[in-house]
Scaffold this active site. Structure first.
Site: not given
Length: 805
Positions: A19, A86, A89, A486, A687, A691
């Site tokens: 708003c 190089c 650059c 885990d 997994d 975790d």
């Protein structure tokens, strides 16, 4: 009073405004930032236009917008940069991009010839190309350009090298003749004729790049080569015009230096292409077409036309075109190039198929679940490209050195020229020594040391199913001294199995057959474990009738005329069986964290028939993975929400150094933080969604790709298959890659630190300096490529992956 000419106009997108009061709040917040002259916010366009004094940092505007409760929209632009030679650059392009209004961060990789730029708004993105061109280079959006490695394959890079070598070879004849006592000196005019095309035609690239550098007010490798070889060539021309004998000319120095530099760049480009083999191998897995079944008809369509939900038909030997779910057929699939799994994986209905893998022997019909950028293969390619494009933190040191390197070398060359000329009065020798300083000091090797090692390390890791998200994760990985695991789904299979069966009455086979019958109507994980155990023993479940579930307690049914129940210890106590009798039978198993179920006959007085114990089996490589970690000097910790009995049992079986059980998901991150506060460098392996906070808190998060997307997005390293053995392998490749970075930087600095003083003291000829400079770049890239011999399987054998085979 402010100088109008010094003002800069920035535009960026604002997110979160709803708003007019939001607009006012953002404008007021921006107006308070030092250096802001005027701020205008447009609610309809959701953008801000800010006039600021030169030098005002975008970060300060970001902080002001965030402080007001909103955010600046960010995006990432990938550019292919042409013309870099190089480290200087790369540093100049990076600096030019960072000065573009709206650029939040810019990172330039010399090895991949890519720039990754984080920008706010489209105005900044539109100005990036112009900024790169002003710096003396060419920028193209990556989506419009082939990868540098592919593009360079079409250029005959060997042709200029061959031509320069043919023209320079006669100029070296006198030097070769001197070794054998002959005088094969070419006439002065012939030397001039041979050296001129090498200098101005084959060496034109150095002049063009040097001129661009001078216009930008900076220096680079090309400037050093152009000045050095021009000095040797110019001195020789002067000698010819003055009628000096052919023996006093130095055309061979200028021509051979250019030839050697061209040879070095060609060898370097060939070696760099090998570091991108992982990307090219992954891109080659994408088939161009798919066989789609529509309205009962199979037809070939371009891969881009396949949609989610389409049925794809995969014949034996064909590459699976898209991520899909198998509906019909059974087969074995080769996923080695994606997950690193060497053995074909069995697939049956409802199995997940990964696009790019190869179907074995069966015809399969599968439903498409992901296409395009969301496919597993595309995400893997994106992750590897991202890791190879990012800079390691150690690269910041190289960038700081490169920023001042060329000006310092020019100063040393000038001092060498004046020193030899004024002190010895031999201006010819002074020029040659200054040329040697300019040539040997080229910082090519410095710029290639880190990115080539990262590209090679991340590439070989990807081939074996280890995806390293960025260079920082790679660099942090080598410091890890504690790995936190885990349990469920990481060290264990994540699916309960029937691990013990004790028949208290009758035969074990009869008890298992009865239990399978009672469980046949259930979808509970424990029921599936019982049925699977019966199938493994080829036992046919008994016939059951009158089946009913006992919610939260077990099952009841009639088998062979007897009313039987299968359920928990609590159900047995409710049926009137003595708790002491139950505990006597199950105490040892419960101490191991096993889940206990009972089969009882309740036809008359309840009596026990069998005890069943369930456990989550360890993954086959879990034990060896822990052993390898401990040989690497890494402490191993188990962090799980499971009960102490189960956790303690896993810890004892695997030989873990520490076990923490009954840890709530929210507390896992706190436990990881405590280890870090003790001075440990922590990698967290998990997994699941629970975790993710711990993965983010750890120095390095390692996620199993068999788990949730949340875990993989949070982690710095993703293991494409749920194999714990890949954890020590990931740490090992991190250590070896970082070792290569340090070796490369050592040699790169050594070439310059040792070479420049030797050249300044007159102990190196320009030709030897040119050979050393070319060798430095090639040796750095070649050293990085030795990582391609790395094999994770050797980690489990305790062998040395770098040992000759």
């Amino acid at each position: 009073m402010n100088n109008p000419a010094a003002a800069e106009l920035w535009q960026f997108q604002i997110e979160g405004m709803t708003c007019a009061s939001c607009v006012s709040r953002v404008e007021k917040a921006l107006a308070k930032v030092p250096g802001v002259r005027e701020a205008t916010v447009n609610l309809a366009m959701e953008n801000a236009t800010v006039s600021v004094d030169h030098g005002t940092r975008l970060e300060s505007l970001q902080e002001a917008v965030r402080g007001a409760g909103y955010g600046i929209v960010e995006s990432t632009v990938e550019l292919a940069i042409e013309g870099m030679t190089c480290a200087s650059c790369a540093g100049r392009v990076e600096k030019a991009l960072q000065q573009v209004p709206g650029v939040l961060e810019a990172s330039v990789n010399l090895a991949t010839e890519r720039a990754t730029v984080r920008v706010s708004g489209e105005a900044a993105a539109a100005a990036l190309g112009a900024a790169v061109e002003r710096a003396g280079y060419v920028a193209r959006p990556v989506r419009d350009s082939a990868p540098a490695a592919q593009a360079s394959r079409g250029r005959p890079g060997w042709a200029p090298v061959a031509a320069a070598a043919l023209l320079s070879a006669p100029l070296l004849l006198p030097m070769i003749g001197m070794l054998s006592g002959h005088h094969w000196m070419l006439p002065a005019w012939l030397q001039w004729a041979l050296a001129t095309p090498v200098q101005f035609l084959l060496g034109a690239r150095f002049y063009r790049a040097a001129w661009k550098a001078l216009r930008a007010g900076v220096g680079n490798m090309d400037l050093l080569v152009a000045i050095g070889t021009s000095a040797a060539y110019g001195l020789s021309v002067y000698q010819v015009l003055m009628g000096r004998p052919a023996e006093t000319l130095y055309f061979e120095a200028s021509a051979v230096v250019i030839t050697l530099v061209l040879l070095g760049k060609w060898l370097e480009a060939r070696a760099k292409r090998q570091t991108t083999e992982a990307i090219r191998a992954l891109q080659a897995l994408r088939p161009e077409t798919a066989r789609v079944r529509r309205n009962g008809e199979d037809r070939e369509v371009p891969l881009a036309q396949v949609k989610i939900g389409d049925l794809v038909v995969i014949r034996p030997g064909e590459r699976i075109p898209v991520d899909s779910k198998l509906l019909e057929g059974r087969s074995h699939v080769d996923e080695s190039l994606i997950t690193g799994e060497s053995m074909p994986v069995a697939k049956e209905p409802q199995s997940r198929l990964t696009g790019g893998s190869v179907n074995g022997e069966g015809l399969m019909v599968a439903e498409t679940v992901a296409v395009g950028a969301e496919s597993t293969l595309s995400r893997v390619i994106r992750m590897v490209e991202s890791a190879q494009a990012r800079k390691a933190p150690i690269q910041k040191l190289v960038d700081r050195v490169s920023a001042v390197f060329v000006p310092v070398v020019l100063a040393i060359a000038a001092a060498t020229l004046l020193g030899w000329g004024l002190a010895a009065g031999d201006w010819e020798a002074a020029i040659l020594h200054a040329v040697a300083v300019l040539v040997i000091a080229c910082p090519c090797a410095l710029g290639l040391a880190t990115p080539t090692a990262i590209m090679s390390g991340t590439g070989v890791a990807a081939r074996f199913g280890i995806l390293i998200k960025d260079a920082e994760a790679l660099e942090q990985g080598h410091r890890v001294d504690t790995v936190v695991f885990d349990k469920t789904g990481t060290l264990t299979a994540g699916q309960p199995e029937l691990v013990a069966l004790e028949a208290l009455e009758g035969e074990e086979a009869d008890s298992l057959s009865v239990a399978a019958a009672l469980q046949s109507g259930s979808e509970h994980p424990l029921a599936r474990a019982v049925i699977a155990a019966a199938e493994q023993r080829h036992l046919a479940p008994a016939t059951v009738s009158g089946f009913r579930a006992l919610p939260g307690r077990g099952l009841e049914g009639v088998v062979g005329g007897r009313r039987l129940v299968l359920g928990s210890t609590r159900l047995m106590i409710e049926l009137g069986l003595q708790e002491s009798q139950l505990q006597e039978r199950s105490a040892a198993l419960q101490a191991q964290g096993r889940t206990i179920s009972w089969v009882a006959d309740i036809s008359a007085a309840p009596r026990l028939l069998a005890l069943l114990a369930f456990g989550d089996s360890l993954k086959p490589t879990a034990r060896s993975a822990v052993e390898v970690l401990q040989r690497q000097g890494v402490r191993t910790v188990l962090l799980t929400g499971d009960n102490w009995g189960s956790a303690r049992s896993v810890g004892q079986q695997l030989g873990l150094d520490q076990v923490r059980a009954e840890v709530l998901p929210a507390a896992k991150a706190h436990e990881v933080q405590l280890l870090k506060e003790q001075g440990r460098r922590v990698a967290m392996v998990g997994d699941g969604i629970n975790d993710a906070p711990a993965l983010a808190t750890a120095d390095v998060g390692i996620a199993m790709a068999t788990g949730t997307d949340v875990a993989m997005h949070t982690a710095g390293i993703t293991l494409m298959r749920g194999d714990p053995a890949l954890v020590p392998a990931a740490i090992d490749i991190s250590r070896r890659t970082y070792a290569k970075i340090r070796q490369n930087l050592f040699w790169a600095f050594l070439y310059n630190v040792a070479g420049i003083p030797l050249a300044a003291l007159g102990l190196l000829s320009p030709m030897v300096a040119g050979a050393a400079m070319a060798l430095s770049s090639v040796s750095v890239v070649t050293n990085a490529l030795t990582l391609s011999r790395w094999r994770p399987v050797e980690q489990l054998k305790g062998g040395d992956p770098d040992a000759p085979r």
